[in-house]
Design a protein around this motif. Structure first.
Motif, PDB file in Angstrom:
ATOM      1  N   LEU A 179       0.953  -1.154   0.168  1.00 26.26           N
ATOM      2  CA  LEU A 179       0.121   0.149  -0.276  1.00 26.26           C
ATOM      3  C   LEU A 179       0.350   1.170   0.138  1.00 26.26           C
ATOM      4  CD1 LEU A 179      -2.946  -0.733   2.463  1.00 26.26           C
ATOM      5  CD2 LEU A 179      -3.170  -1.019   0.282  1.00 26.26           C
ATOM      6  N   GLU A 180       1.755   1.527   1.198  1.00 29.92           N
ATOM      7  CA  GLU A 180       2.303   2.551   1.062  1.00 29.92           C
ATOM      8  C   GLU A 180       3.788   2.854  -0.416  1.00 29.92           C
ATOM      9  OE1 GLU A 180       5.910   1.755   4.101  1.00 29.92           O
ATOM     10  OE2 GLU A 180       3.924   2.071   5.756  1.00 29.92           O
ATOM     11  N   LEU A 181       3.837   0.915  -0.880  1.00 27.21           N
ATOM     12  CA  LEU A 181       4.611   1.515  -2.489  1.00 27.21           C
ATOM     13  C   LEU A 181       3.591   1.920  -3.527  1.00 27.21           C
ATOM     14  CD1 LEU A 181       6.502   0.933  -4.429  1.00 27.21           C
ATOM     15  CD2 LEU A 181       5.717  -1.725  -4.929  1.00 27.21           C
ATOM     16  N   LEU A 182       2.201   2.103  -2.885  1.00 29.37           N
ATOM     17  CA  LEU A 182       1.337   2.245  -4.351  1.00 29.37           C
ATOM     18  C   LEU A 182       0.939   4.043  -3.940  1.00 29.37           C
ATOM     19  CD1 LEU A 182      -1.623  -0.323  -4.561  1.00 29.37           C
ATOM     20  CD2 LEU A 182      -0.430  -0.294  -6.290  1.00 29.37           C
ATOM     21  N   SER A 183       1.172   3.876  -3.138  1.00 28.79           N
ATOM     22  CA  SER A 183       0.929   5.403  -2.545  1.00 28.79           C
ATOM     23  C   SER A 183       1.889   6.318  -3.545  1.00 28.79           C
ATOM     24  CB  SER A 183       1.152   5.554  -0.745  1.00 28.79           C
ATOM     25  OG  SER A 183      -0.941   4.901  -0.880  1.00 28.79           O
ATOM     26  N   GLY A 184       3.020   5.848  -2.972  1.00 27.07           N
ATOM     27  CA  GLY A 184       4.258   6.959  -3.214  1.00 27.07           C
ATOM     28  C   GLY A 184       3.955   6.872  -4.924  1.00 27.07           C
ATOM     29  N   LEU A 185       3.896   5.729  -5.540  1.00 27.66           N
ATOM     30  CA  LEU A 185       3.599   5.573  -7.069  1.00 27.66           C
ATOM     31  C   LEU A 185       2.967   6.447  -7.652  1.00 27.66           C
ATOM     32  CD1 LEU A 185       3.691   2.302  -7.638  1.00 27.66           C
ATOM     33  CD2 LEU A 185       5.738   3.224  -8.000  1.00 27.66           C
ATOM     34  N   ILE A 186       1.485   6.891  -6.306  1.00 28.53           N
ATOM     35  CA  ILE A 186       0.910   7.796  -7.167  1.00 28.53           C
ATOM     36  C   ILE A 186       0.890   8.943  -6.894  1.00 28.53           C
ATOM     37  CG2 ILE A 186      -2.027   8.483  -6.672  1.00 28.53           C
ATOM     38  CD1 ILE A 186      -2.501   5.428  -5.396  1.00 28.53           C
ATOM     39  N   SER A 187       1.501   9.644  -6.697  1.00 26.30           N
ATOM     40  CA  SER A 187       2.191  11.032  -6.538  1.00 26.30           C
ATOM     41  C   SER A 187       3.432  11.181  -7.046  1.00 26.30           C
ATOM     42  CB  SER A 187       3.470  11.031  -4.620  1.00 26.30           C
ATOM     43  OG  SER A 187       2.243  10.548  -4.055  1.00 26.30           O
ATOM     44  N   LYS A 188       4.016  10.182  -7.618  1.00 26.67           N
ATOM     45  CA  LYS A 188       5.144  10.169  -8.494  1.00 26.67           C
ATOM     46  C   LYS A 188       4.416  10.277 -10.210  1.00 26.67           C
ATOM     47  CE  LYS A 188       9.011   8.062  -6.439  1.00 26.67           C
ATOM     48  NZ  LYS A 188       9.938   6.368  -6.736  1.00 26.67           N
ATOM     49  N   GLN A 189       3.089   9.342  -9.895  1.00 28.31           N
ATOM     50  CA  GLN A 189       2.396   9.839 -11.558  1.00 28.31           C
ATOM     51  C   GLN A 189       1.955  11.151 -10.747  1.00 28.31           C
ATOM     52  OE1 GLN A 189      -0.998   7.315 -11.695  1.00 28.31           O
ATOM     53  NE2 GLN A 189      -1.721   7.919 -14.198  1.00 28.31           N
TER      54      GLN A 189
END
Length: 514
Positions: free
Chosen positions: A439-449
């Motif tokens: 979940l943390e990895l997905l949150s970081g990916l969303i911010s980068k996106q």
């Protein structure tokens, strides 16, 4: 668990793999620890005793039925000696047929089965019954598969080299196949007994023909087994009269429930981080799964042998020394758990019932097959003590409440216990920990996106405005520095040469006006 430094591995004494009667051959769990030879002797002894008991019961029930029949018609019952005298041997089949039509209880059906199997009529069924029965076995039908036709052709080509004995062998094999097609209602043990009797009779005749040449006899028997079992496969593999299918489902579900068992729990001497070891593990899993696609017992044994050799290679590469028997069995258990081979119990029973017994009693094929049977039996009885776990830990793993986790620093496995609240559970349960990390990895990916999207939109706006800004700059430069084109003046080519007059002739140039 953290204080547990020494863990015992899975150990099976090699003497436990041998026949319990001490004959020196490999035993089998399906034969109660006996080899095929001792098992057949024990089976025939028990079976003969059962036949005698059934005949005694049949005669007793026959006398009771005769007495009841006579009393119902107002006749005096005959003395016991007279009633039993007219029915010796097969002479009692007629009255007993009348008796079995009236009785439907369990004992009578059992006697009927025995009489039906041993009576001459069971070997030569009437044509009407054959025609009205089930459809012919696919193994002897005209529309046989390509594999069956290919095996038949190879068998005929092989027998051509034997000339006259080859024709006799082919005739006996075809007669045996036709005879077996009429025995579909027999139990799996009775079908196995028929096949093993045929093997034994054929081997005895070949031994007398080749005058004790065991190598030639074994070569012919391999071809006989391949031809017969390819033709009979659909009728004798997992027959309807057995519970092989139920055992397959139980074993499959059991292996699925043990998916959490790690290589460290089994004390397996294999390091799958090594590429060569990982490759051998994959090959071993492929071979044990491929076993189900084979029809001939010898081919199924070959798959087990290849699987075992890949396991030995993986252990040898890991330890940098030859693998021992104590290393092999835990590794085989691990491979079976990872592969979950289809119809494992049916394949083991099929090999046990219909393979040439000499292959299972000696040699590497027999050794590897015996170890596979031991591995399967271990999986069925696997408990907390087998894996050096407490009963509570074992139950949590089996129920899915917890899962083992590897510690990279210590190289040992730790427990994932339950916690009183959700936060503690999330930090101790490796599944929840992995979920939070994802979940943390997905949150970081969303911010980068989002940042990439903003930068792309800004770039798009810059690209749209760039042509206009360039055009404005070009117009500004043209207005500030207008382009002026001076008129062109045409003059003589050598008009500017002032020293032309000083040149001596004929070097004096001639001036031409353009």
């Amino acid at each position: 668990m953290s204080q547990r430094t020494e863990r015992r591995g899975i150990h099976v004494d090699q003497s436990d793999l041998l026949c319990k009667k001490g004959c020196g051959y490999y035993g089998n769990a399906a034969w109660q620890g006996l080899c095929s030879k001792c098992w057949r002797e024990e089976y025939q002894r028990v079976r003969q005793k059962q036949i005698q008991d059934d005949w005694a019961l049949a005669e007793k029930l026959q006398r009771e039925e005769d007495a009841a029949y006579a009393s119902s018609h107002g006749a005096q019952p005959q003395p016991q000696g007279q009633s039993s005298a007219p029915h010796p041997g097969h002479a009692s089949l007629g009255p007993f047929s009348k008796f079995e039509e009236k009785k439907t209880n369990e004992k009578t059906r059992k006697v009927t089965t025995v009489k039906k199997f041993f009576s001459p009529s069971s070997r030569t069924p009437p044509k009407k019954e054959t025609q009205e029965g089930k459809t012919p076995s696919p193994s002897i039908s005209r529309h046989s598969s390509f594999e069956t036709d290919q095996v038949s052709k190879e068998f005929v080509d092989f027998l051509k080299n034997l000339q006259r004995p080859g024709r006799e062998i082919h005739k006996q094999c075809r007669a045996f196949i036709v005879n077996m097609s009429s025995k579909k209602d027999l139990s799996a043990e009775e079908l196995s007994e028929c096949v093993q009797d045929f093997y034994q009779n054929m081997a005895d005749r070949l031994m007398s023909h080749y005058k004790g040449s065991s190598e030639s006899v074994e070569q012919v028997m391999d071809q006989v087994e391949k031809y017969i079992m390819t033709r009979l496969y659909k009728g004798v593999f997992c027959p309807e009269t057995s519970d092989d299918e139920r055992k397959d489902l139980v074993t499959q579900n059991r292996i699925r429930a043990l998916h959490w068992v790690t290589i460290q729990m089994l004390c397996v001497s294999m390091d799958e981080e090594i590429p060569e070891v990982s490759e051998n593990v994959v090959k071993a899993i492929t071979d044990v799964i491929e076993m189900d696609s084979k029809r001939v017992p010898r081919d199924k044994l070959a798959c087990i042998t290849r699987c075992s050799k890949h396991i030995f290679s993986a252990i040898r590469i890991t330890k940098n020394e030859p693998a021992s028997a104590d290393d092999f069995l835990p590794a085989l258990i691990y491979i079976v758990l990872k592969a979950n081979p289809p119809r494992l119990q049916s394949n083991i029973q099929y090999i046990t019932r219909f393979c040439n017994p000499s292959r299972l009693m000696t040699g590497e094929d027999g050794y590897y097959f015996t170890n596979l049977c031991c591995a399967t039996a271990f999986i069925e009885k696997l408990d907390a003590q087998s894996l050096n776990l407490s009963p509570e830990e074992f139950e949590r793993y089996m129920s899915g409440q917890a899962s083992p986790r590897l510690h990279s620093s210590e190289g040992d496995w730790a427990l994932a216990g339950s916690a009183p609240d959700a936060t503690a559970t999330a930090t101790t349960n490796p599944v929840l920990v992995q979920l939070n990390q994802n979940l943390e990895l997905l949150s970081g990916l969303i911010s980068k996106q989002e940042r990439v999207t903003e930068a792309a939109q800004s770039l798009q706006a810059d690209l749209l405005s760039w042509p206009q800004s360039v055009e404005r700059e070009v117009h500004g430069v043209l207005e500030k520095y207008p382009l002026e084109i001076a008129p062109r003046i045409v003059s003589a080519i050598d008009a500017n040469n002032v020293d032309n007059d000083n040149l001596p002739p004929p070097l004096t140039p001639q001036v031409f006006a353009g």
